[in-house]
Every structure is written in structure tokens, then in C-alpha cells.
Design a protein around this motif. Structure first.
Motif, PDB file in Angstrom:
ATOM      1  N   HIS A  24       2.757   0.519  -4.154  1.00 23.78           N
ATOM      2  CA  HIS A  24       2.273  -0.078  -5.404  1.00 23.78           C
ATOM      3  C   HIS A  24       0.798   0.182  -5.674  1.00 23.78           C
ATOM      4  O   HIS A  24       0.354   0.062  -6.818  1.00 23.78           O
ATOM      5  CB  HIS A  24       2.517  -1.591  -5.396  1.00 23.78           C
ATOM      6  CG  HIS A  24       3.947  -1.978  -5.314  1.00 23.78           C
ATOM      7  ND1 HIS A  24       4.528  -2.477  -4.172  1.00 23.78           N
ATOM      8  CD2 HIS A  24       4.950  -1.929  -6.241  1.00 23.78           C
ATOM      9  CE1 HIS A  24       5.813  -2.720  -4.395  1.00 23.78           C
ATOM     10  NE2 HIS A  24       6.087  -2.399  -5.636  1.00 23.78           N
ATOM     11  N   TYR A  25       0.049   0.500  -4.648  1.00 25.97           N
ATOM     12  CA  TYR A  25      -1.383   0.721  -4.871  1.00 25.97           C
ATOM     13  C   TYR A  25      -1.938   1.724  -3.868  1.00 25.97           C
ATOM     14  O   TYR A  25      -1.358   1.971  -2.801  1.00 25.97           O
ATOM     15  CB  TYR A  25      -2.174  -0.588  -4.766  1.00 25.97           C
ATOM     16  CG  TYR A  25      -2.267  -1.187  -3.370  1.00 25.97           C
ATOM     17  CD1 TYR A  25      -3.309  -0.834  -2.495  1.00 25.97           C
ATOM     18  CD2 TYR A  25      -1.336  -2.120  -2.918  1.00 25.97           C
ATOM     19  CE1 TYR A  25      -3.405  -1.384  -1.225  1.00 25.97           C
ATOM     20  CE2 TYR A  25      -1.430  -2.681  -1.657  1.00 25.97           C
ATOM     21  CZ  TYR A  25      -2.469  -2.314  -0.809  1.00 25.97           C
ATOM     22  OH  TYR A  25      -2.557  -2.852   0.453  1.00 25.97           O
ATOM     23  N   ASP A  26      -3.068   2.304  -4.247  1.00 27.86           N
ATOM     24  CA  ASP A  26      -3.863   3.153  -3.379  1.00 27.86           C
ATOM     25  C   ASP A  26      -5.247   2.531  -3.262  1.00 27.86           C
ATOM     26  O   ASP A  26      -5.627   1.675  -4.067  1.00 27.86           O
ATOM     27  CB  ASP A  26      -3.964   4.569  -3.958  1.00 27.86           C
ATOM     28  CG  ASP A  26      -2.594   5.193  -4.182  1.00 27.86           C
ATOM     29  OD1 ASP A  26      -1.825   5.278  -3.206  1.00 27.86           O
ATOM     30  OD2 ASP A  26      -2.300   5.575  -5.337  1.00 27.86           O
TER      31      ASP A  26
ATOM     32  N   ASP B 151      -9.341   2.815  -3.415  1.00 26.57           N
ATOM     33  CA  ASP B 151     -10.396   3.669  -3.947  1.00 26.57           C
ATOM     34  C   ASP B 151     -11.451   3.912  -2.869  1.00 26.57           C
ATOM     35  O   ASP B 151     -11.293   3.489  -1.711  1.00 26.57           O
ATOM     36  CB  ASP B 151     -11.000   3.075  -5.219  1.00 26.57           C
ATOM     37  CG  ASP B 151     -11.776   1.777  -4.974  1.00 26.57           C
ATOM     38  OD1 ASP B 151     -12.062   1.433  -3.806  1.00 26.57           O
ATOM     39  OD2 ASP B 151     -12.118   1.107  -5.969  1.00 26.57           O
TER      40      ASP B 151
ATOM     41  N   ASN C 164      -0.972   1.777  -8.786  1.00 22.55           N
ATOM     42  CA  ASN C 164      -0.452   3.029  -9.333  1.00 22.55           C
ATOM     43  C   ASN C 164       0.567   2.704 -10.423  1.00 22.55           C
ATOM     44  O   ASN C 164       0.734   1.537 -10.810  1.00 22.55           O
ATOM     45  CB  ASN C 164       0.148   3.899  -8.226  1.00 22.55           C
ATOM     46  CG  ASN C 164       1.223   3.161  -7.430  1.00 22.55           C
ATOM     47  OD1 ASN C 164       1.925   2.301  -7.968  1.00 22.55           O
ATOM     48  ND2 ASN C 164       1.353   3.492  -6.147  1.00 22.55           N
ATOM     49  N   GLU C 165       1.260   3.700 -10.915  1.00 23.82           N
ATOM     50  CA  GLU C 165       2.198   3.479 -12.022  1.00 23.82           C
ATOM     51  C   GLU C 165       3.293   2.497 -11.638  1.00 23.82           C
ATOM     52  O   GLU C 165       3.661   1.613 -12.413  1.00 23.82           O
ATOM     53  CB  GLU C 165       2.801   4.816 -12.453  1.00 23.82           C
ATOM     54  CG  GLU C 165       3.710   4.712 -13.676  1.00 23.82           C
ATOM     55  CD  GLU C 165       4.209   6.061 -14.158  1.00 23.82           C
ATOM     56  OE1 GLU C 165       5.091   6.081 -15.041  1.00 23.82           O
ATOM     57  OE2 GLU C 165       3.716   7.099 -13.652  1.00 23.82           O
ATOM     58  N   LYS C 166       3.809   2.638 -10.422  1.00 20.23           N
ATOM     59  CA  LYS C 166       4.865   1.721  -9.977  1.00 20.23           C
ATOM     60  C   LYS C 166       4.319   0.299  -9.833  1.00 20.23           C
ATOM     61  O   LYS C 166       4.978  -0.678 -10.212  1.00 20.23           O
ATOM     62  CB  LYS C 166       5.436   2.196  -8.639  1.00 20.23           C
ATOM     63  CG  LYS C 166       6.591   1.354  -8.106  1.00 20.23           C
ATOM     64  CD  LYS C 166       7.132   1.932  -6.811  1.00 20.23           C
ATOM     65  CE  LYS C 166       8.271   1.106  -6.237  1.00 20.23           C
ATOM     66  NZ  LYS C 166       9.474   1.139  -7.087  1.00 20.23           N
TER      67      LYS C 166
ATOM     68  N   GLN D 227       1.825  -1.051 -11.492  1.00 17.62           N
ATOM     69  CA  GLN D 227       1.608  -1.643 -12.812  1.00 17.62           C
ATOM     70  C   GLN D 227       2.921  -2.083 -13.447  1.00 17.62           C
ATOM     71  O   GLN D 227       2.946  -3.017 -14.257  1.00 17.62           O
ATOM     72  CB  GLN D 227       0.884  -0.652 -13.705  1.00 17.62           C
ATOM     73  CG  GLN D 227      -0.537  -0.381 -13.243  1.00 17.62           C
ATOM     74  CD  GLN D 227      -1.348   0.398 -14.262  1.00 17.62           C
ATOM     75  OE1 GLN D 227      -1.235   0.165 -15.462  1.00 17.62           O
ATOM     76  NE2 GLN D 227      -2.148   1.333 -13.796  1.00 17.62           N
TER      77      GLN D 227
ATOM     78  N   LYS E 226       0.840  -1.206   0.000  1.00 21.81           N
ATOM     79  CA  LYS E 226       0.000   0.000   0.000  1.00 21.81           C
ATOM     80  C   LYS E 226       0.872   1.251   0.000  1.00 21.81           C
ATOM     81  O   LYS E 226       1.903   1.304   0.663  1.00 21.81           O
ATOM     82  CB  LYS E 226      -0.914  -0.002   1.227  1.00 21.81           C
ATOM     83  CG  LYS E 226      -1.912   1.154   1.282  1.00 21.81           C
ATOM     84  CD  LYS E 226      -2.815   1.031   2.493  1.00 21.81           C
ATOM     85  CE  LYS E 226      -3.795   2.195   2.576  1.00 21.81           C
ATOM     86  NZ  LYS E 226      -3.138   3.483   2.802  1.00 21.81           N
ATOM     87  N   ASP E 227       0.461   2.238  -0.760  1.00 24.29           N
ATOM     88  CA  ASP E 227       1.130   3.532  -0.926  1.00 24.29           C
ATOM     89  C   ASP E 227       2.408   3.439  -1.762  1.00 24.29           C
ATOM     90  O   ASP E 227       2.904   4.450  -2.243  1.00 24.29           O
ATOM     91  CB  ASP E 227       1.461   4.193   0.419  1.00 24.29           C
ATOM     92  CG  ASP E 227       0.219   4.500   1.243  1.00 24.29           C
ATOM     93  OD1 ASP E 227      -0.827   4.787   0.621  1.00 24.29           O
ATOM     94  OD2 ASP E 227       0.289   4.439   2.480  1.00 24.29           O
TER      95      ASP E 227
END
Length: 550
Positions: free
Chosen positions: A429-431, A433, A441-443, A445, A426-427
Motif C-alpha cells: 500500500h505504500y513506499d 520516501d 501508492n495507487e493501491k 489510495q 509496506k510495498d
């Protein structure tokens, strides 16, 4: 060929561009891929010997299901369960660090840009594993050649090797014991209780992982229904078209939808759909105690006749008629075709590609129907689409550590392990919703891939929580269709055909194209069947008949 079919619950997968060769919808194409590779369902062999169901039952794990989250859409008759939200609290399915500091290499395919070997995703997962898994990632489109090269040099075989069912090389069943460890002493029966997430994998998936009467593979389970024919509901609604309910209305409606002046045709090639409508068997069927190949059935002939009529109607896109299948997704998503056949994993992949630029895009799976409009005959898909194997040179401690790693990788939805494997950190690789669903996120993906999931995978669920409408659509369709699912002949265990039969079916691909395009008459099928029989078809029948007799 569309192989892919990404499994329906791999969110990271659906956000990456996939080659159709990669996955016919990933698990959706397991059976088709296996057939093309010459690996069909059946029983493993040793020097021509036959293993009974009792023999196989003695080497596979007992089944102990676990529940870390209650599905919003439950499984019906083996259908895919679904989750609409992520639990507020993720549970730990592996309470202790599974590894003990070991370092292992793992060969794995990728149908996406290969990430850096030392990225933050790998670091984070390896830290939680307590072991260092160094992936040797190879292009999935040429992975079959890679596997053959690696296995030809036994001294250089990695500690763990991922092999999709369609990439099992010729005579693999004869070589598996000299290359890979027998996992039966560690997992058979109640021994699997040391690895609860592995015990949660369905029995049929384990049966299909048995080669030479021993358990060598760690499975990636498949779904009961693995293929579908999709239609552009948004365009159907716009044009006021009814959804077809029989083979004849399919042609009528697709013809009505076709307007070349608007670059719109009713469908892409629907050969797979035609075979399903007419109840073409899954390779072999049993008639009066004798095996009959699908080529020899009246259902196959009727399906080919229907496809010819569909082609003559002008409703099929010219590129599809010419055999250009690589652009089928592009044609469909652009609205140039309105119906296509694909693996079920293609559903989520298509939504992920198109919805960001076209919010009105609505692709749905038709309910299956028989040619006359009655109930369909559906055959269950392969119970496993991918396997991983452990090098037989590993000692007992190393095998146990790698199995502990596999137990972590098999953590089901609703666990902290699953979220880490599928979404990263979390934070980083992903956030989250608004509904608490992880969004890469971009990293994320760039780094989060299915490498660990390829080592072994929990039972398939539909967990695209970022799109609850899709989960509802998918699981309700799966539940309706699974009610019609039946076991193919010799379902759920592993037979590898002799390599000499590998190209026996190839002429029928050319014949299908020639007949459908009007270059040959349907009667040419009689000669093709006779040639197939004399060139090895009857011999192949005897090869399978001994398993049926057993």
C-alpha cells in the motif's frame, strides 16, 4: 456548510478527494456541525435530571498518557503537537494479538469512493487484530438518514456503529441506553488500564462521550483550535500585500487585492472570520449569571455590520455573495479568491490537492486578531467530533474483545499499529520516501481509509511527515493561537436539545445573507431576535439555564 474537516494527522485522508460537507476540516468543524445538528455542549440528561461533574467523573476513564515517540513540536496550552519524521523503529503498543477470533459488523461513513469490503488493507488489519471486523460503509453525505433508518430497527443494529456528532439523531439521548452498551463497567476509573491506548485519550473527550450519565461512546478527539482563516501567501507576496491585523485593515487589503478583470477577488464569504474577530460567543455566553444567546449580543450585531461593509466593498467573490459555498475551495485554490474561512483540516487537504500541479502554492493560516487589532477571544472546539457505540446485545466477552480492537485502533503515532492503520502494508500500500515517510501508492489510495480510525482515535497530532514545512507552520500557528483559547459555557459535556428547537436558528442564516447583500437593514436583526425569543428562544434559554445553575 463545510464539515471536516479531516483530522490533521490522517495522511491517507488528505490524499483522497473530500467533499466539504464531509468535514469542515473534519475535527475542525465538530462544533459547527454539532450546532447545526442541534447537539450542543452541555450535560447529559435523564428524564429532565441533571448530572454533576462528580457524577460524570465516576463513569469515565482515568487519564494515563503514553509516549511512543517524542514530538518535534510539543503541545503548548493544548495546541497540536507535531512530528517531522517517522521514528526509525516503530514500537508495538499492543504486544499481543488483541482479538480472540470474533467476527463483528461495523457501520461507518465514507466521504470518498467506498472500497471493496474484502480488500488487502482490511485483510491485513483484521489479521493483526485477531478479529474479523466487517465494515458496512455508507455514503457520508447521506449518513444522517442512514443512521436514523438503522437505529429505527433495533434488531438490525450492527455490533459497532460510528456516528459523527452532527449526525446524532433527534432524541438520541433518550434511545442510547436501549440500543448501546454502557461501557462504564469496563472503562471507568482505573479499569481502563486494561486498554492503555484508550487511557491515553484526553479526559474532555471521554466526558463528551457520556450520555444519560453513562459512558456509551468511544471518542474521536478534537483539537483545541478547529477553524482558521486562510490566505494565499504566495499571491499576497506577489502583490505586495500586508497581512491584515484588524477588521478595518481586512476590508482595506481585500479591496486592494480585488481585480475583477483578472478574475480575482479579495475573499470568499468571511462570516465565520467576522464572528471570531468581534468575539461572538460560541452559541451561549453568561452575563451576570444569565445565559445570553449569541444572536442577542452586541458582538453578533457588530460582526454582521462588518460583513455588510465587506460585501459593499466589492471584495467578496460574487458567487460567495450569492450563497454558493460549495465551490469555495475551488475558487481559493485557483487564485480567484485570496482569503477564506475553513476548518483546520482543510489546510493539509488543500496542499495535497494543489502542490502536485502548483509547487509554488502557499496557503497559510492568519494569526487571529480582535476587530480592533488586539488579542482575540477564541473558544475551544468540541472535544470529540465522532463517536462509536457497541450494541447492547453483545455479551461481556464480545464487549471486551471489541474494546481490545478499539485499543488497537487508538494506537498513537510512532507505533506499528498506527502506521498499519493509516498507511497499510509496506510495498503493498505504500513506499517510503527519502525521509522514511510512508507514501501511499495507487493501491494504497484505493484501499486505505479511516474506517478503523473512526471506531476510536488517539489524541490528535500533526504527523504529515511527508511535508515537514507544513507541520512546522501548522503547529507553530496552533501554539500561538491556543494561548487565547477559553472554554465556552457548558463546555465539554453532552446536551442534546429537544427536537422542537432544531430549526429555531435557521431564519438567522437568511437574515445574514439579506443584510450583507443590502436587501435588509441591520435593524432587521431586532425583529429577528424578538421572533426567536417568542418562538422558543426564551424556552431554550431556560432549558440550558438549569445546567448552568447546577
Amino acid at each position: 456548510m463545510s464539515i471536516q474537516t479531516a483530522s490533521s494527522d490522517l495522511r491517507a485522508f488528505a490524499k483522497k478527494p473530500l467533499n466539504r460537507r464531509s468535514f469542515l476540516g473534519f475535527v475542525g468543524a465538530g462544533a459547527a456541525a454539532a450546532a447545526l445538528a442541534g447537539c450542543s455542549t452541555g450535560t447529559a440528561t435523564t428524564s429532565g435530571g441533571i448530572f454533576t461533574a462528580k457524577d460524570i467523573a465516576g463513569v469515565i476513564p482515568n487519564y494515563y498518557p503514553v509516549d511512543y515517540a517524542v514530538p518535534d513540536l510539543v503541545s503548548v496550552a493544548g495546541s497540536t503537537a507535531g512530528f517531522l519524521t517517522v521514528p526509525a523503529t516503530l514500537r508495538k503498543s499492543v504486544p499481543k494479538v488483541p482479538g480472540s477470533g470474533g467476527a463483528y459488523t461495523a457501520l461507518s461513513p465514507a466521504w470518498w469512493t467506498i472500497p471493496s469490503a474484502n480488500n488487502d488493507y482490511f485483510k491485513a488489519v483484521n489479521k493483526e487484530l485477531g478479529a474479523d471486523i466487517k465494515f458496512q460503509v455508507s455514503d457520508g453525505n447521506t449518513y444522517g438518514e442512514k443512521i436514523q433508518a438503522v437505529l429505527a430497527s433495533p434488531n438490525n443494529v450492527p455490533d459497532m456503529v460510528v456516528i459523527p456528532s452532527w449526525n446524532l439523531p433527534p432524541k438520541f439521548d433518550q434511545a442510547v441506553g436501549s440500543l448501546f452498551a454502557d461501557l462504564s463497567p469496563f472503562l471507568a476509573g482505573d479499569k481502563v488500564k486494561d486498554y492503555p491506548n484508550l487511557a491515553n485519550i484526553p479526559t474532555d473527550s471521554w466526558k463528551y462521550s457520556v450520555f444519560q450519565g453513562k459512558l456509551y461512546g468511544l471518542p474521536y478527539p478534537g483539537e483545541v483550535i478547529q477553524n482558521a482563516f486562510f490566505y494565499r501567501k504566495d499571491i499576497f507576496d506577489e502583490l505586495g500585500l500586508e497581512v491584515p491585523t484588524s477588521a478595518d485593515t481586512m476590508i482595506e487589503i481585500l479591496t486592494e487585492a480585488t481585480d475583477p478583470s483578472k478574475n480575482r477577488w479579495g475573499s470568499d464569504d468571511l462570516w465565520n472570520a467576522g464572528q471570531i474577530m468581534f468575539g461572538v460567543p460560541d452559541k451561549w455566553t453568561e452575563i451576570n449569571g444569565k445565559l445570553v444567546h449569541k444572536f442577542e449580543t452586541e458582538q453578533f450585531r457588530a460582526a454582521l455590520d462588518w460583513l455588510t461593509r465587506l460585501y459593499k466593498s466589492g471584495a467578496v467573490h460574487p458567487d460567495a455573495m450569492a450563497g454558493n459555498n460549495q465551490q469555495a475551495n475551488s475558487r481559493y485554490e485557483a487564485g480567484n479568491t485570496l482569503v477564506k474561512s475553513d476548518g483546520v483540516g482543510g489546510w493539509a487537504e488543500s496542499l495535497a490537492r494543489v502542490l502536485p500541479s502548483n509547487p509554488m502554492y502557499n496557503t497559510q493560516a492568519m494569526d487571529y486578531f480582535a476587530a480592533d487589532g488586539g488579542d482575540p477571544v477564541l473558544y475551544k472546539g468540541s472535544p470529540a467530533s465522532i463517536f462509536s457505540f457497541i450494541n447492547r446485545k453483545a455479551d461481556e466477552a464480545a464487549i471486551k474483545e471489541m474494546l481490545a480492537v478499539a485499543n488497537f485502533a487508538a494506537a498513537p503515532f510512532g507505533t506499528a499499529e498506527y502506521q498499519l492503520l493509516n498507511s497499510g502494508v509496506k510495498d503493498t500500500h505504500y513506499d517510503l520516501d527519502a525521509n522514511g515517510a510512508p507514501v501511499l501508492n495507487e493501491k494504497g489510495q484505493a484501499e486505505v481509509t479511516s474506517t478503523y480510525s473512526f471506531l476510536v482515535h488517539p489524541p490528535i497530532v500533526q504527523a504529515h511527515v511527508e511535508n515537514p514545512q507544513f507541520v512546522n507552520d501548522y503547529c507553530n500557528w496552533s501554539a500561538r493561537m491556543s494561548a487565547f483559547a477559553t472554554d465556552p459555557v457548558l463546555y465539554g459535556v453532552q446536551i442534546q436539545e429537544p427536537a422542537k428547537f432544531g430549526s429555531l436558528a435557521t431564519p438567522f442564516d437568511d437574515l445574514k445573507a439579506d443584510v450583507a447583500n443590502g436587501r435588509k437593514e441591520l435593524s432587521a436583526l431586532d425583529g429577528a431576535i424578538a421572533t426567536w425569543r417568542s418562538n422558543g428562544g426564551d424556552e431554550l434559554r431556560k432549558f440550558y439555564q438549569k445546567y448552568l445553575d447546577a
